[in-house]
Design an enzyme around this catalytic site. Structure first.
Site, PDB file in Angstrom:
ATOM      1  N   PRO A   1       0.848  -1.188   0.000  1.00  0.00           N
ATOM      2  CA  PRO A   1       0.000   0.000   0.000  1.00  0.00           C
ATOM      3  C   PRO A   1       0.881   1.234   0.000  1.00  0.00           C
ATOM      4  O   PRO A   1       1.831   1.321   0.792  1.00  0.00           O
ATOM      5  CB  PRO A   1      -0.781  -0.124   1.320  1.00  0.00           C
ATOM      6  CG  PRO A   1       0.015  -1.058   2.167  1.00  0.00           C
ATOM      7  CD  PRO A   1       0.743  -1.966   1.231  1.00  0.00           C
ATOM      8  N   MET A   2       0.623   2.168  -0.888  1.00  0.00           N
ATOM      9  CA  MET A   2       1.391   3.420  -0.903  1.00  0.00           C
ATOM     10  C   MET A   2       0.424   4.573  -1.120  1.00  0.00           C
ATOM     11  O   MET A   2      -0.232   4.676  -2.160  1.00  0.00           O
ATOM     12  CB  MET A   2       2.468   3.391  -1.994  1.00  0.00           C
ATOM     13  CG  MET A   2       3.644   2.488  -1.657  1.00  0.00           C
ATOM     14  SD  MET A   2       4.967   2.578  -2.865  1.00  0.00           S
ATOM     15  CE  MET A   2       4.324   1.553  -4.188  1.00  0.00           C
TER      16      MET A   2
ATOM     17  N   GLN B   1      -6.421  -1.131   2.931  1.00  0.00           N
ATOM     18  CA  GLN B   1      -5.605  -0.977   4.146  1.00  0.00           C
ATOM     19  C   GLN B   1      -6.192   0.105   5.046  1.00  0.00           C
ATOM     20  O   GLN B   1      -6.482   1.216   4.598  1.00  0.00           O
ATOM     21  CB  GLN B   1      -4.159  -0.611   3.821  1.00  0.00           C
ATOM     22  CG  GLN B   1      -3.320  -0.707   5.113  1.00  0.00           C
ATOM     23  CD  GLN B   1      -1.942  -0.115   5.000  1.00  0.00           C
ATOM     24  OE1 GLN B   1      -1.781   1.012   4.539  1.00  0.00           O
ATOM     25  NE2 GLN B   1      -0.928  -0.848   5.450  1.00  0.00           N
TER      26      GLN B   1
ATOM     27  N   GLY C   1      10.759  -4.684   2.026  1.00  0.00           N
ATOM     28  CA  GLY C   1      11.874  -3.756   2.139  1.00  0.00           C
ATOM     29  C   GLY C   1      12.965  -4.038   1.139  1.00  0.00           C
ATOM     30  O   GLY C   1      13.568  -5.103   1.130  1.00  0.00           O
TER      31      GLY C   1
ATOM     32  N   ARG D   1       8.525   0.696  -3.392  1.00  0.00           N
ATOM     33  CA  ARG D   1       9.160   1.659  -4.297  1.00  0.00           C
ATOM     34  C   ARG D   1       9.701   1.031  -5.568  1.00  0.00           C
ATOM     35  O   ARG D   1       9.797   1.696  -6.595  1.00  0.00           O
ATOM     36  CB  ARG D   1      10.277   2.392  -3.541  1.00  0.00           C
ATOM     37  CG  ARG D   1       9.757   3.292  -2.414  1.00  0.00           C
ATOM     38  CD  ARG D   1      10.862   3.652  -1.453  1.00  0.00           C
ATOM     39  NE  ARG D   1      11.400   2.452  -0.818  1.00  0.00           N
ATOM     40  CZ  ARG D   1      12.559   2.385  -0.183  1.00  0.00           C
ATOM     41  NH1 ARG D   1      13.315   3.450  -0.083  1.00  0.00           N
ATOM     42  NH2 ARG D   1      12.961   1.243   0.362  1.00  0.00           N
TER      43      ARG D   1
ATOM     44  N   CYS E   1       3.510   3.305   9.937  1.00  0.00           N
ATOM     45  CA  CYS E   1       3.771   4.715   9.626  1.00  0.00           C
ATOM     46  C   CYS E   1       4.864   5.276  10.534  1.00  0.00           C
ATOM     47  O   CYS E   1       4.741   5.243  11.758  1.00  0.00           O
ATOM     48  CB  CYS E   1       2.485   5.514   9.786  1.00  0.00           C
ATOM     49  SG  CYS E   1       2.764   7.278   9.572  1.00  0.00           S
TER      50      CYS E   1
ATOM     51  N   LYS F   1       0.520  -5.060   8.860  1.00  0.00           N
ATOM     52  CA  LYS F   1       1.808  -4.685   8.277  1.00  0.00           C
ATOM     53  C   LYS F   1       2.492  -3.775   9.284  1.00  0.00           C
ATOM     54  O   LYS F   1       1.880  -2.840   9.795  1.00  0.00           O
ATOM     55  CB  LYS F   1       1.573  -3.954   6.960  1.00  0.00           C
ATOM     56  CG  LYS F   1       2.834  -3.480   6.262  1.00  0.00           C
ATOM     57  CD  LYS F   1       2.498  -3.072   4.831  1.00  0.00           C
ATOM     58  CE  LYS F   1       3.672  -2.438   4.117  1.00  0.00           C
ATOM     59  NZ  LYS F   1       3.945  -1.069   4.579  1.00  0.00           N
TER      60      LYS F   1
HETATM   61  C1  LIG Z   1       5.039   7.081  -1.227  1.00  0.00           C
HETATM   62  C2  LIG Z   1       4.868   6.009  -0.197  1.00  0.00           C
HETATM   63  C3  LIG Z   1       3.660   5.865   0.442  1.00  0.00           C
HETATM   64  C4  LIG Z   1       3.485   4.862   1.399  1.00  0.00           C
HETATM   65  N1  LIG Z   1       2.263   4.694   1.964  1.00  0.00           N
HETATM   66  C5  LIG Z   1       2.062   3.652   2.819  1.00  0.00           C
HETATM   67  C6  LIG Z   1       0.776   3.377   3.341  1.00  0.00           C
HETATM   68  O1  LIG Z   1      -0.206   4.077   3.081  1.00  0.00           O
HETATM   69  N2  LIG Z   1       0.635   2.280   4.158  1.00  0.00           N
HETATM   70  C7  LIG Z   1       1.704   1.479   4.491  1.00  0.00           C
HETATM   71  O2  LIG Z   1       1.530   0.499   5.231  1.00  0.00           O
HETATM   72  N3  LIG Z   1       2.924   1.731   4.007  1.00  0.00           N
HETATM   73  C8  LIG Z   1       3.122   2.777   3.177  1.00  0.00           C
HETATM   74  N4  LIG Z   1       4.359   2.979   2.637  1.00  0.00           N
HETATM   75  C9  LIG Z   1       5.437   2.024   2.950  1.00  0.00           C
HETATM   76  C10 LIG Z   1       5.476   0.902   1.914  1.00  0.00           C
HETATM   77  O3  LIG Z   1       4.270   0.170   1.924  1.00  0.00           O
HETATM   78  C11 LIG Z   1       6.644  -0.056   2.174  1.00  0.00           C
HETATM   79  O4  LIG Z   1       6.485  -0.625   3.437  1.00  0.00           O
HETATM   80  C12 LIG Z   1       7.989   0.657   2.129  1.00  0.00           C
HETATM   81  O5  LIG Z   1       8.077   1.506   1.004  1.00  0.00           O
HETATM   82  C13 LIG Z   1       9.149  -0.343   2.099  1.00  0.00           C
HETATM   83  O6  LIG Z   1       9.063  -1.181   0.990  1.00  0.00           O
HETATM   84  P1  LIG Z   1       9.974  -0.940  -0.333  1.00  0.00           P
HETATM   85  O7  LIG Z   1      11.410  -0.973   0.109  1.00  0.00           O
HETATM   86  O8  LIG Z   1       9.589  -2.062  -1.233  1.00  0.00           O
HETATM   87  O9  LIG Z   1       9.601   0.410  -0.856  1.00  0.00           O
HETATM   88  C14 LIG Z   1       4.555   3.998   1.720  1.00  0.00           C
HETATM   89  C15 LIG Z   1       5.780   4.159   1.071  1.00  0.00           C
HETATM   90  C16 LIG Z   1       5.960   5.141   0.129  1.00  0.00           C
HETATM   91  C17 LIG Z   1       7.288   5.266  -0.567  1.00  0.00           C
END
Ligand SMILES: Cc1cc2nc3c(=O)[nH]c(=O)nc-3n(C[C@H](O)[C@H](O)[C@H](O)COP(=O)(O)O)c2cc1C
Length: 376
Positions: free
Chosen positions: A16-17, A70, A206, A230, A101, A143
């Site tokens: 979720p982002m 989420q 991650g 990302r 968060c 999460k």
């Molecule tokens: C722009 C952005 C928005 C995000 N929004 C959420 C969110 O709404 N809920 C959540 O659990 N994590 C959120 N995250 C965290 C990601 O879900 C993820 O846990 C984190 O980016 C690490 O994973 P990655 O290394 O694959 O990016 C967000 C991350 C980014 C970069």
């Protein structure tokens, strides 16, 4: 991979982002792969109050097989009400609770990734949510991060509490809140959680930037599935690579600039459909374009023009001016260094801090009283 009654073909979850994983982006990703695609986070309070934005966030396309939502919340009653609403009104097939968060404004008040530190409150939220979700046989997952900082790690206890409450899976982002996005995600913590919870699916999150990273995470940690954030920004085809990798194929997408431009245009069209507002959609697509074109040869003048497009027509004209035969720049341009800045200057969670959802959470959806859980 099984999440309660749900079978996910490829053990991959779109993280979720906020501001990214709306129905437009989920559609693009879904067209490449067979994973599970989680919507942007919505606060429980906003959902219970049925704000138009929260209803947009939880809306799914008709062909989304698993409607994944989420929720964020710090009050068991409100979280319970939000889950009940999703279940009774048949608006979700999977519900995830966000305990990750890292924003200081939220964690200082005991919310976000600090919440599992308050084990009673955490237990109460997860139990209430699982109880409500189970009434509709909807799998509920959580999460989380490793903890607040290295002196306040919570993930093992939180994982066990969630397992005992009956969650369908636990996902761990291998960083503490204090780390934001700096350094490397700690996959060994993910492996430890996997070992501690042998009886439920554990999902690792991650620093997965390629299909190879995903396969390596599964091999090194033993997780049942991976959560990718990302790494797929500006690269929805990563889901195709992930599906191929988990099927044992080494076929990978290597799009030339023409293919990337097509994806940008389609993404923009889908955003216009999602928001029903061309101007807003085009403003939103700008950050995606920076990700899409990372590593490709795009002159600074065209980059500036692209950053200012206000309509699909202008976008089309500008994209047509690119050197569309320009080749795929190679994986070096895509990895964490290429995409997230040099290792010396780790990417800060600017997106998080600026994200619409978090701003909404702080300004309207979550009251100060709700966030200030220190009193009980
Ligand atoms: C722009 C952005 C928005 C995000 N929004 C959420 C969110 O709404 N809920 C959540 O659990 N994590 C959120 N995250 C965290 C990601 O879900 C993820 O846990 C984190 O980016 C690490 O994973 P990655 O290394 O694959 O990016 C967000 C991350 C980014 C970069």
């Amino acid at each position: 991979m099984k999440l309660g009654p749900i079978t996910v073909d490829t053990p991959v979850i779109l993280a979720p982002m906020a501001g990214i994983t709306n129905s437009a982006f989920r559609r693009l990703c879904r067209e490449y792969g067979g994973g599970l695609y989680v919507a942007e986070m919505v606060t429980s309070r906003a959902l219970v109050e049925r704000t138009p934005e929260s209803l947009r966030i939880i809306s799914h396309d008709d062909d989304e097989k698993v409607r994944s939502v989420q929720l964020y919340g710090v009050d068991p009653v409100t979280v319970g009400q939000a889950v009940r609403m999703l279940v009774e009104e048949d608006r979700a097939d999977h519900i995830d609770l966000n305990f990750g968060c890292p924003v200081p404004k939220v964690t200082r008040r005991g919310g976000g990734s600090a919440l599992p530190w308050k084990t009673d409150l955490f237990t109460s939220i997860v139990r209430t949510a699982v109880k409500e979700a189970s009434k509709g046989n909807v799998p509920l997952t959580i999460k989380m991060r490793k903890g607040i900082d290295d002196d306040h790690l919570t993930y093992l206890d939180a994982g066990r509490i969630a397992r005992d409450a009956g969650v369908a899976a636990v996902a761990l982002h291998g960083r503490t809140a204090a780390q934001f996005y700096s350094g490397q995600a700690d996959w060994s913590a993910i492996a430890r959680l996997r070992e501690a919870l042998p009886d439920i699916p554990v999902l690792g999150n991650g620093d997965i930037w390629s299909a190879e990273d995903a396969v390596r995470m599964v091999r090194e940690t033993g997780v049942d599935g991976v959560v990718v954030g990302r790494g797929c920004q500006g690269r929805p085809w990563l889901f195709g690579d992930l599906m191929a990798a988990f099927e044992g194929s080494d076929v990978r997408h290597k799009p030339d600039l023409g293919k990337v431009a097509e994806s940008v245009y389609r993404h923009a069209e889908l955003m216009v459909e999602t928001f029903g507002d061309e101007g807003k959609a085009l403003r939103e697509i700008r950050k995606h374009m920076a990700w899409y074109f990372k590593g490709y040869v795009v002159g600074s003048e065209l980059r500036t023009k692209l950053a200012m497009v206000t309509s699909l027509e202008v976008l089309r004209d500008t994209l047509d001016q690119l050197d569309l035969d320009s080749p795929y720049p190679g994986v070096d341009a895509e990895g964490p260094r290429g995409r997230a800045g040099s290792p010396k200057r780790p990417a800060l969670p600017k997106d998080w801090l600026e994200s619409r959802a978090l701003n909404a959470a702080q300004s309207q959806d979550i009251s100060a009283a709700e966030l200030d859980v220190s009193g009980g």
